[in-house]
Every structure is written in structure tokens, then in C-alpha cells.
Scaffold this active site. Structure first.
Site: not given
Length: 322
Positions: A156, A158, A179, A239, A241, A270, A288, A290
Site C-alpha cells: 500500500g 507505506i 492480495r 512497523t 501492527r 503493547e 511505536h 512510526g
């Protein structure tokens, strides 16, 4: 009357100021996660809830009746922490903040690739502990990044941004699994190859970077069998989930040398981090980070504000996911 909204965590001051001007806003001044009971009460007392990834809006948090909330404006692109089926059942609109955190998250992915390959975290810890014996030809030998093969799971926004950095910054070869078919001008320019399965990407890549959504569909997408499909000298980068990776299986693979190392910015459950992970030298751990730049966090907040304003003005909501 202005709509009543609640912000579950502290947001950048400039965004909070705009929220206070536009809405009847309640802020979480203590900046600690709300309890399930507090979140449940928010559905009864506020027209809008503005949550973050640290808020678990499971089905049990949605009250059975007397729900006042009409919109959930999430601070972040991922929304697997929100039970979207429950939101839909109660007629609640859910929005996210796509696009604005793409570059910074891709930067962190590259940061993790470089850090774990070149043993940067390990080296800094040695220096800070006063244990560096001085330069020598065999000290802390790492792995070269330039020219290696990067495998991306989820091409996607990112994923593409990470691929650009890898290809044009480090001359990496890029392969990926997605996919649906991805064959646009950007993919052609990068020279990326789409492979038909996750396993084929894992078997060929020197670095595997995860950029797929979290949630039930992708929970433990990277499990023991898929970790076993990776090269023994490969590195896993996450990065996306935390729940995309089976952490117990990852710890086992790292412990026995099944893969060379991992760079992790997200974790399952987390902020709790397994003790074994925290003590592994071949793992780089980030809290976290990002999207953690001033520019991006402000942009995320403003995107949420735009969604709220559009909703209460009766206009189409730009980033509606439910």
C-alpha cells in the site's frame, strides 16, 4: 449547541486548540489510557469519540442502548483496535487518517533495517556501558544492506514508500506480496516484482518488511511456519501492527537462530513487551515511533478534525472506513 467530543489521549497543542474552538471538547489532561468503563460512558455522554491505537474499542465497550456517539474519529491510519462491526451495528461512522503518516513510517522501517543489520543498538549499548575495547577488524560485524533483497508484505502507501527508499537510496532489489495485483507506474519505476504468495517472498528476501493491516484477518500472519520459510540470515521488520506477528514464534526463531534478527516498532499487547525480546541483542525495539514527528502528528490530528467538521456539517466524510 456545539457537538460534545472527547479526546482519549493528549494530542498536539495546536490541534487541541482547534478542537476546543470548534467543539465542546473534553481532554484527557492526565494522558493515561481510559478504562473500559470510561470508554463505555463516553459512548453515552459524547457525540464523538477521538481514540488512538492505545484505546481498545471492542464490542463489549459499546453499550447496548442509549448511545449518544455518532462518529469515532480515529487518530491513526490503522483501526484494528476498533470493532467496526459493533460500530456499524449502532450506526456509528468511523474515520481514520490515511496518507499523512506514510513517509515517516517508511523512514522508521528503513531505520530499523539499518539498525538491526549494522548492530547499531547493540553498539550504542556497548558504548554507553563503557565496554567498547576500541576499533579492531572483527568488532561487531554486521550485515550489508545495499544491494540486498527487500521483501514487502502489503504494497500500500507505506509499502511503496519503503520500497522507494530501499531501491533508490540503497540499490535494493524489491519483491512483494499483496492480495490484489499492483502494477502501476511507481511499481514499474522501482522495478519491484510481485510474487504470488507470502512464502515465496519470505524464501527470497534478505529483509522482510511488514506493511499490512492488523486485526483478525491478519492476526499472526507471520507464524512459526512462515518464520521457518525465511532465510536463516534474514531479518524481520514490523512497523505495521503487533498482532501481525506471533511473538512467541518470533522469540523461538530468534533464540535458535532461525532468522538473524528483527526490528520492531509495534508489539502485540503493547506497551507490554516480552522480557525475552527485551534482552535479545539481535533485536532492535522502538516504542511505536512510526508517525512520531511533529509534522506528522499535527497532520494526523488535523485530518481527524477535518473528518469531524465534515460529519457535523452534513458533508461527505473524507476518510470514512465505516
Amino acid at each position: 449547541m456545539r457537538p460534545r467530543v472527547i479526546v482519549t489521549r493528549r494530542w498536539p497543542a495546536t490541534v487541541e486548540q482547534i478542537l476546543a474552538e470548534r467543539f465542546d471538547t473534553t481532554f484527557n489532561r492526565h494522558d493515561s489510557s481510559l478504562t473500559s468503563n470510561e470508554l463505555r460512558a463516553a459512548f453515552r455522554d459524547f457525540d464523538a469519540i477521538l481514540p488512538t491505537v492505545s484505546d481498545r474499542l471492542s464490542a463489549s465497550v459499546f453499550p447496548d442502548h442509549k448511545i449518544r456517539t455518532k462518529v469515532i474519529a480515529n487518530f491513526g491510519v490503522g483501526f484494528s483496535h476498533i470493532d467496526t462491526d459493533a460500530a456499524h451495528k449502532h450506526g456509528i461512522v468511523v474515520t481514520n487518517t490515511p496518507g499523512v503518516l506514510t513517509d515517516c513510517t517508511a523512514d522508521i522501517a528503513m531505520c530499523l533495517i539499518l539498525s538491526v543489520a549494522r548492530r547499531a543498538g547493540e553498539g550504542e549499548r556497548q558504548l554507553r556501558a563503557g565496554e567498547w575495547p576500541g576499533w579492531c577488524p572483527t568488532h561487531m560485524i554486521g550485515t550489508k544492506v545495499s544491494g540486498k533483497t527487500l521483501g514487502i508484505i502489503g504494497m500500500g502507501r507505506i509499502g511503496k514508500a519503503t520500497a522507494r527508499r530501499a531501491r533508490f537510496g540503497f540499490g535494493m532489489n524489491v519483491i512483494f506480496y499483496n492480495r490484489s495485483k499492483v502494477d502501476d507506474e511507481e511499481i514499474v519505476a522501482i522495478g519491484a516484482r510481485q510474487l504470488p504468495s507470502v512464502e515465496e517472498v519470505l524464501a527470497e528476501a534478505d529483509f522482510v518488511s511488514l506493511h499490512c493491516p492488523g486485526g483478525a484477518e491478519n492476526r499472526h500472519l507471520i507464524d512459526a511456519s512462515r518464520l521457518a520459510a525465511m532465510k536463516r540470515g534474514a531479518f524481520l521488520i514490523n512497523t505495521a501492527r503487533g498482532d501481525v506477528v506471533d511473538q512467541n514464534a518470533l522469540i523461538e526463531a530468534l533464540s535458535r537462530g532461525g532468522i538473524a534478527g528483527a526490528g520492531l516498532d509495534v508489539f502485540d499487547g503493547e506497551p507490554a513487551i516480552p522480557e525475552q525480546l527485551r534482552h535479545m541483542e539481535n533485536v532492535v525495539l522502538l516504542p511505536h515511533l512510526g508517525s512520531a514527528t511533529k509534522e506528522t502528528r499535527v497532520a494526523m490530528g488535523m485530518r481527524a478534525v477535518e473528518n469531524l467538521v465534515a460529519f457535523f456539517d452534513g458533508r461527505p466524510v473524507p476518510d470514512r472506513v465505516v
